[in-house]
Write a protein that holds these residues in place. Structure first.
Motif, PDB file in Angstrom:
ATOM      1  N   SER A 144      -0.850   3.437  -1.659  1.00  0.00           N
ATOM      2  CA  SER A 144      -2.141   3.808  -2.221  1.00  0.00           C
ATOM      3  C   SER A 144      -2.271   3.357  -3.667  1.00  0.00           C
ATOM      4  O   SER A 144      -3.285   2.738  -4.055  1.00  0.00           O
ATOM      5  CB  SER A 144      -2.312   5.330  -2.130  1.00  0.00           C
ATOM      6  N   GLN A 145      -1.260   3.632  -4.459  1.00  0.00           N
ATOM      7  CA  GLN A 145      -1.342   3.318  -5.892  1.00  0.00           C
ATOM      8  C   GLN A 145      -1.266   1.815  -6.159  1.00  0.00           C
ATOM      9  O   GLN A 145      -1.972   1.293  -7.027  1.00  0.00           O
ATOM     10  CB  GLN A 145      -0.244   4.060  -6.646  1.00  0.00           C
ATOM     11  N   LEU A 146      -0.415   1.119  -5.418  1.00  0.00           N
ATOM     12  CA  LEU A 146      -0.276  -0.321  -5.651  1.00  0.00           C
ATOM     13  C   LEU A 146      -1.506  -1.072  -5.173  1.00  0.00           C
ATOM     14  O   LEU A 146      -1.950  -2.029  -5.823  1.00  0.00           O
ATOM     15  CB  LEU A 146       0.989  -0.853  -4.964  1.00  0.00           C
ATOM     16  N   LYS A 147      -2.094  -0.636  -4.048  1.00  0.00           N
ATOM     17  CA  LYS A 147      -3.324  -1.274  -3.569  1.00  0.00           C
ATOM     18  C   LYS A 147      -4.491  -0.968  -4.503  1.00  0.00           C
ATOM     19  O   LYS A 147      -5.392  -1.801  -4.672  1.00  0.00           O
ATOM     20  CB  LYS A 147      -3.653  -0.776  -2.156  1.00  0.00           C
ATOM     21  N   ASN A 148      -4.481   0.210  -5.110  1.00  0.00           N
ATOM     22  CA  ASN A 148      -5.534   0.545  -6.062  1.00  0.00           C
ATOM     23  C   ASN A 148      -5.474  -0.373  -7.268  1.00  0.00           C
ATOM     24  O   ASN A 148      -6.508  -0.803  -7.800  1.00  0.00           O
ATOM     25  CB  ASN A 148      -5.398   2.010  -6.493  1.00  0.00           C
ATOM     26  N   PRO A 285      -4.765   5.944   1.682  1.00  0.00           N
ATOM     27  CA  PRO A 285      -3.736   4.942   1.967  1.00  0.00           C
ATOM     28  C   PRO A 285      -4.150   3.504   1.651  1.00  0.00           C
ATOM     29  O   PRO A 285      -3.301   2.683   1.302  1.00  0.00           O
ATOM     30  CB  PRO A 285      -3.491   5.115   3.475  1.00  0.00           C
ATOM     31  N   ASP A 286      -5.464   3.208   1.732  1.00  0.00           N
ATOM     32  CA  ASP A 286      -5.917   1.849   1.447  1.00  0.00           C
ATOM     33  C   ASP A 286      -6.113   1.592  -0.043  1.00  0.00           C
ATOM     34  O   ASP A 286      -6.419   0.470  -0.459  1.00  0.00           O
ATOM     35  CB  ASP A 286      -7.218   1.535   2.196  1.00  0.00           C
ATOM     36  N   GLY A 287      -5.925   2.620  -0.876  1.00  0.00           N
ATOM     37  CA  GLY A 287      -6.032   2.445  -2.314  1.00  0.00           C
ATOM     38  C   GLY A 287      -7.442   2.469  -2.858  1.00  0.00           C
ATOM     39  O   GLY A 287      -7.644   2.376  -4.082  1.00  0.00           O
ATOM     40  N   GLU A 288      -8.432   2.628  -1.999  1.00  0.00           N
ATOM     41  CA  GLU A 288      -9.815   2.603  -2.485  1.00  0.00           C
ATOM     42  C   GLU A 288     -10.144   3.837  -3.316  1.00  0.00           C
ATOM     43  O   GLU A 288     -10.961   3.780  -4.235  1.00  0.00           O
ATOM     44  CB  GLU A 288     -10.783   2.473  -1.301  1.00  0.00           C
ATOM     45  N   ILE A 289      -9.511   4.963  -2.987  1.00  0.00           N
ATOM     46  CA  ILE A 289      -9.722   6.191  -3.752  1.00  0.00           C
ATOM     47  C   ILE A 289      -8.379   6.629  -4.334  1.00  0.00           C
ATOM     48  O   ILE A 289      -7.386   6.723  -3.610  1.00  0.00           O
ATOM     49  CB  ILE A 289     -10.289   7.328  -2.880  1.00  0.00           C
TER      50      ILE A 289
END
Length: 325
Positions: A144-148, A285-289
């Motif tokens: 989550s954090q890396l994709k964000n 999980p997708d990092g969008e939020i």
């Protein structure tokens, strides 16, 4: 139940997972306990007992899909309850917030680096990863954090022990994998770390870098021995993080993270007046939020609750309910 060996020595049986990291950190704890026993004139010897957990048996499924809490501790806790072992050495981040009745966390030894680290194929850092880089991690929190931070990267699930993941970096053509600094340090593999991930990029798991030494509440001998190993500052930070964990009903398979630091007033002789700062995150999980809150306080449990409440007010429950399905 007290086991007696020859010459009146009590054999303290120490339960652990049987991975190389678990055995290494358990061996380090036993060496410290031996030294403390000798220094305080306690008649103890120590024996390692290897135990296989559900999380160790299931290696072909992402942890978040396995479900449940305590994937790496339940069988060990049962051995404690059954009197087959006398204490257990856990990575604190594997320990659920609620412990079985009759068991307690008897000690938090001095914490090592709680951060995540990046191991890259070329030795470069996170921002230097190529566009669309393939990054291996089984952690929804890390993903989550890396994709964000970098929506372009591809997160690929990777399971197994540290040594097997390091091999997969090469054999499965990952550009990078993400591991805990603590595990690399305890194994003596610091030279393999390409760069640490700052907390402002990747907030660690609750309790990461700390060990939890679990024992039976009724075993006063072991409780006293473990109290000698406890590091009060590490314990205070971990208590704040675990209060946060409990408030969000989280576990190591959920995309939440927390990191506490403790500031001791100048000239203080103990922890009275110590100020705790806690950063907590919940992300999709997708990092969008990615929701983040920071709080300060002197009561670790109250601080954990307040940071969790602030995240809830911003929509954390909706994110977590979607992850849990």
């Amino acid at each position: 139940m007290m086991n007696q060996a020859t010459e009146g020595m009590r054999v303290i049986r120490v339960g652990t997972r049987q991975s190389a990291l678990a055995l290494t950190q358990t061996g380090q704890v036993i060496e410290q306990l031996k030294e403390l026993s000798e220094r305080h004139g306690l008649p103890y010897t120590f024996e390692t007992v290897k135990i296989v957990t559900k999380g160790d048996r299931i290696l072909d499924v992402t942890l978040s899909k396995v479900g449940g809490k305590g994937l790496f501790v339940k069988e060990i806790e049962q051995a404690l309850l059954d009197g087959e072992i006398d204490l257990a050495v856990h990575s604190m981040k594997d320990m659920p917030y609620e412990l079985p009745e009759g068991l307690m966390n008897g000690s938090v030894p001095k914490r090592v680096d709680p951060r995540d680290v990046l191991i890259t194929a070329d030795g470069g850092g996170f921002d230097a990863l190529p566009n669309g880089a393939k990054v291996g991690t089984s952690s929804l929190r890390r993903a989550s954090q890396l994709k964000n931070r970098r929506p372009d990267i591809e997160i690929v699930s990777i399971r197994g022990n540290i040594d097997s993941r390091l091999k997969k970096l090469e054999t499965e053509q990952f550009d990078a994998i993400v591991l805990a600094a603590a595990g690399m340090t305890r194994m003596g593999w610091e030279n393999r770390i390409s760069s640490p991930l700052p907390v402002d990029i990747c907030v660690p798991a609750v309790g990461q870098g700390a060990l939890g030494i679990e024992c039976r509440e009724a075993d006063s001998d072991v409780r006293y021995l473990l109290s000698l190993l406890n590091d009060p500052i590490s314990e205070l930070a971990v208590r704040a993080e675990r209060s946060f964990l409990g408030a969000l009903n989280g576990g190591c398979q959920i995309p939440i993270g927390a990191h506490a630091t403790v500031a001791i007033p100048e000239g203080a002789s103990n922890l009275e007046g110590a100020l705790i700062e806690l950063v907590g995150i919940v992300g999709s999980p997708d990092g969008e939020i990615l929701l983040k809150e920071i709080g300060k306080g002197t009561d670790p449990e109250a601080l954990g609750l307040s940071v969790a409440a602030a995240l809830r007010a911003n929509g954390a429950d909706q994110i977590l309910s979607q992850v849990r399905g």
